[in-house]
Design a protein around this motif. Structure first.
Motif, PDB file in Angstrom:
ATOM      1  N   ALA A  11     -32.692 -56.869 -63.715  1.00  0.00           N
ATOM      2  CA  ALA A  11     -31.447 -55.915 -63.675  1.00  0.00           C
ATOM      3  C   ALA A  11     -30.850 -55.913 -65.285  1.00  0.00           C
ATOM      4  N   LYS A  12     -31.006 -56.973 -65.961  1.00  0.00           N
ATOM      5  CA  LYS A  12     -30.699 -56.810 -67.444  1.00  0.00           C
ATOM      6  C   LYS A  12     -31.713 -55.721 -68.168  1.00  0.00           C
ATOM      7  N   ALA A  13     -32.941 -55.886 -67.766  1.00  0.00           N
ATOM      8  CA  ALA A  13     -34.124 -55.049 -68.391  1.00  0.00           C
ATOM      9  C   ALA A  13     -33.714 -53.516 -68.084  1.00  0.00           C
ATOM     10  N   LYS A  14     -33.470 -53.301 -67.029  1.00  0.00           N
ATOM     11  CA  LYS A  14     -33.245 -51.965 -66.337  1.00  0.00           C
ATOM     12  C   LYS A  14     -32.085 -51.375 -67.248  1.00  0.00           C
ATOM     13  N   ARG A  15     -31.115 -51.990 -67.349  1.00  0.00           N
ATOM     14  CA  ARG A  15     -29.797 -51.668 -68.222  1.00  0.00           C
ATOM     15  C   ARG A  15     -30.376 -51.277 -69.807  1.00  0.00           C
ATOM     16  N   GLU A  16     -30.921 -52.090 -70.270  1.00  0.00           N
ATOM     17  CA  GLU A  16     -31.445 -51.867 -71.690  1.00  0.00           C
ATOM     18  C   GLU A  16     -32.302 -50.780 -71.840  1.00  0.00           C
ATOM     19  N   VAL A  17     -33.299 -50.684 -70.850  1.00  0.00           N
ATOM     20  CA  VAL A  17     -34.164 -49.454 -70.899  1.00  0.00           C
ATOM     21  C   VAL A  17     -33.523 -48.336 -70.912  1.00  0.00           C
ATOM     22  N   SER A  18     -32.325 -48.137 -70.034  1.00  0.00           N
ATOM     23  CA  SER A  18     -31.621 -46.872 -70.071  1.00  0.00           C
ATOM     24  C   SER A  18     -30.884 -46.808 -71.341  1.00  0.00           C
ATOM     25  N   GLU A  19     -30.447 -47.740 -72.100  1.00  0.00           N
ATOM     26  CA  GLU A  19     -29.632 -47.762 -73.034  1.00  0.00           C
ATOM     27  C   GLU A  19     -30.748 -47.246 -74.368  1.00  0.00           C
ATOM     28  N   LYS A  20     -31.844 -47.572 -74.260  1.00  0.00           N
ATOM     29  CA  LYS A  20     -32.819 -47.377 -75.552  1.00  0.00           C
ATOM     30  C   LYS A  20     -33.666 -46.298 -75.547  1.00  0.00           C
ATOM     31  N   LEU A  21     -33.458 -45.576 -74.207  1.00  0.00           N
ATOM     32  CA  LEU A  21     -34.282 -44.236 -74.088  1.00  0.00           C
ATOM     33  C   LEU A  21     -34.211 -43.269 -74.839  1.00  0.00           C
ATOM     34  N   LYS A  22     -33.070 -43.122 -75.723  1.00  0.00           N
ATOM     35  CA  LYS A  22     -32.670 -42.180 -76.657  1.00  0.00           C
ATOM     36  C   LYS A  22     -33.458 -42.283 -77.887  1.00  0.00           C
ATOM     37  N   PHE A  23     -34.236 -43.591 -78.126  1.00  0.00           N
ATOM     38  CA  PHE A  23     -34.837 -43.989 -79.307  1.00  0.00           C
ATOM     39  C   PHE A  23     -36.294 -43.487 -79.076  1.00  0.00           C
ATOM     40  N   VAL A  24     -36.905 -43.085 -78.175  1.00  0.00           N
ATOM     41  CA  VAL A  24     -38.164 -43.024 -78.037  1.00  0.00           C
ATOM     42  C   VAL A  24     -38.505 -41.493 -77.647  1.00  0.00           C
ATOM     43  N   ASP A  25     -39.817 -41.068 -77.985  1.00  0.00           N
ATOM     44  CA  ASP A  25     -40.323 -39.619 -77.789  1.00  0.00           C
ATOM     45  C   ASP A  25     -40.635 -39.519 -76.391  1.00  0.00           C
ATOM     46  N   ILE A  26     -41.403 -40.536 -75.862  1.00  0.00           N
ATOM     47  CA  ILE A  26     -42.259 -40.712 -74.770  1.00  0.00           C
ATOM     48  C   ILE A  26     -42.217 -41.825 -74.181  1.00  0.00           C
ATOM     49  N   VAL A  27     -42.276 -41.970 -72.709  1.00  0.00           N
ATOM     50  CA  VAL A  27     -42.267 -43.149 -72.009  1.00  0.00           C
ATOM     51  C   VAL A  27     -43.940 -43.261 -71.412  1.00  0.00           C
ATOM     52  N   PHE A  28     -44.524 -44.274 -71.802  1.00  0.00           N
ATOM     53  CA  PHE A  28     -45.857 -45.005 -71.201  1.00  0.00           C
ATOM     54  C   PHE A  28     -45.546 -45.655 -69.820  1.00  0.00           C
ATOM     55  N   GLU A  29     -46.018 -44.982 -68.662  1.00  0.00           N
ATOM     56  CA  GLU A  29     -45.678 -45.425 -67.522  1.00  0.00           C
ATOM     57  C   GLU A  29     -46.929 -46.155 -66.884  1.00  0.00           C
ATOM     58  N   LEU A  30     -47.155 -47.383 -67.240  1.00  0.00           N
ATOM     59  CA  LEU A  30     -48.481 -48.440 -66.872  1.00  0.00           C
ATOM     60  C   LEU A  30     -48.342 -48.461 -65.566  1.00  0.00           C
ATOM     61  N   VAL A  31     -49.506 -48.137 -64.725  1.00  0.00           N
ATOM     62  CA  VAL A  31     -49.843 -48.318 -63.529  1.00  0.00           C
ATOM     63  C   VAL A  31     -51.112 -48.846 -63.460  1.00  0.00           C
ATOM     64  N   ASP A  32     -51.288 -49.924 -62.277  1.00  0.00           N
ATOM     65  CA  ASP A  32     -52.436 -50.261 -61.644  1.00  0.00           C
ATOM     66  C   ASP A  32     -53.243 -49.415 -60.899  1.00  0.00           C
ATOM     67  N   ALA A  33     -54.511 -49.055 -61.538  1.00  0.00           N
ATOM     68  CA  ALA A  33     -55.507 -48.033 -61.053  1.00  0.00           C
ATOM     69  C   ALA A  33     -55.745 -48.458 -59.683  1.00  0.00           C
ATOM     70  N   ARG A  34     -55.465 -49.835 -59.271  1.00  0.00           N
ATOM     71  CA  ARG A  34     -56.019 -49.995 -57.757  1.00  0.00           C
ATOM     72  C   ARG A  34     -54.661 -49.951 -56.831  1.00  0.00           C
ATOM     73  N   LEU A  35     -53.765 -49.585 -57.399  1.00  0.00           N
ATOM     74  CA  LEU A  35     -52.593 -49.215 -56.614  1.00  0.00           C
ATOM     75  C   LEU A  35     -51.730 -47.997 -57.251  1.00  0.00           C
ATOM     76  N   PRO A  36     -52.524 -46.773 -57.420  1.00  0.00           N
ATOM     77  CA  PRO A  36     -51.751 -45.799 -58.205  1.00  0.00           C
ATOM     78  C   PRO A  36     -50.514 -45.118 -57.758  1.00  0.00           C
ATOM     79  N   PHE A  37     -50.386 -45.445 -56.414  1.00  0.00           N
ATOM     80  CA  PHE A  37     -49.121 -45.119 -55.751  1.00  0.00           C
ATOM     81  C   PHE A  37     -48.030 -46.052 -55.484  1.00  0.00           C
ATOM     82  N   SER A  38     -48.685 -47.241 -55.115  1.00  0.00           N
ATOM     83  CA  SER A  38     -47.772 -48.287 -54.721  1.00  0.00           C
ATOM     84  C   SER A  38     -47.147 -49.110 -56.081  1.00  0.00           C
TER      85      SER A  38
END
Length: 282
Positions: A11-38
């Motif tokens: 829960a804390k990480a979620k809040r911190e991510v929201s707060e720090k988005l303004k400092f980044v240009d792009i988000v790298f969404e890392l996904v498990d290729a064995r579960l690309p949907f889930s």
């Protein structure tokens, strides 16, 4: 398998991510290729909103290549930039910066036209636990700068890490969503190792694994455990006991369950994809 798990640090990480988005240009969404949907967090769209995104299908060396191709085509058709990679592979990892520049091409062109001096791309790495974030960071840096482990919850805080003069990454802890409404998704995440094993019934999970392998990868199952075609037609609990006996575990159901799950996760059962494109991308 209905699992509710949202520890305080998430829960804390979620809040911190929201707060720090303004400092980044792009988000790298890392996904498990064995579960690309889930393994895509449904909260992510809400968290990052319109921030540019690059989807990284990690552990591609463990996934079924035919399925990976279908998922790449699918994500691309949804106007996403996507890259399949193996975090431990140099050639694979070196594709990340060019792919990020492609996503940010309009922004970079505008800055160039305004005479702004090029700088390192600032990116945030987001993903659920155990998709390989720390392994990726370590490999980019060429040294151990982030703790790794084949279990969720290894990365506890956030840290900025610079890679040469082209990329700065903000590492973040894995963030799961509060409840898995779809039991199949919870089961797949459990099989991949994204959920702590002490929250699970490993024997039920092993039976689900056997059912999946028997349906989609029967040859790999037979080869790994010396099974015959007739063996596969047994009831699932009997099939698990048969595997236990062939491994010298006698009738140790629990030991066989743990072994089966660990060998799936480590790739000893061959390449596989739990999220079948034909069943999920509708």
């Amino acid at each position: 398998m209905t699992i509710q798990w949202f520890p305080g640090h998430m829960a804390k990480a979620k809040r911190e991510v929201s707060e720090k988005l303004k400092f980044v240009d792009i988000v790298f969404e890392l996904v498990d290729a064995r579960l690309p949907f889930s393994s895509r967090n449904p909260m992510l769209d809400q968290i990052i909103q319109q921030k540019p995104r690059l989807i990284l299908l990690n552990k591609a060396d463990l996934a079924d290549p035919a399925q990976t191709t279908k998922w790449i085509d699918y994500f691309t058709s949804q106007d996403n930039q996507v890259l399949a990679l193996t975090a431990k592979n140099d050639k694979s990892v070196k594709q990340i910066v060019p792919a990020a520049k492609k996503v940010l091409s309009d922004k970079l062109d505008r800055e160039k036209a305004r005479g702004i001096k090029p700088r390192a791309i600032r990116a945030m790495v987001l993903g659920i636990p155990n998709v390989g974030k720390s392994t990726l960071l370590n490999h980019l840096a060429g040294k151990k700068i982030a703790t790794t482990g084949n279990k969720p919850g290894v990365t506890k805080g956030q840290q900025w890490i610079r890679f040469g003069n082209q990329l700065e990454l903000l590492d973040t802890p894995g963030i799961l969503w509060p409840k898995f409404e779809d039991p199949d998704i919870g089961q797949k995440l459990a099989l991949s190792g994204a959920i702590k094993d002490d929250l699970l019934h490993l024997d039920d999970l092993a039976l689900a694994e056997l059912e999946f392998l028997r349906r989609f990868y029967p040859d790999q199952l037979k080869e790994r455990y010396g099974l015959s075609e007739d063996d596969l037609f047994q009831e699932l609990p009997d099939l698990l006991i048969e595997i236990a006996r062939k491994r010298g575990f006698k009738d140790d159901y629990d030991r066989a369950s743990e072994m089966l799950i660990n060998e799936l996760r480590s790739g000893k059962l061959g390449r596989y994809t739990l999220d079948r494109f034909e069943e999920l991308a509708k």
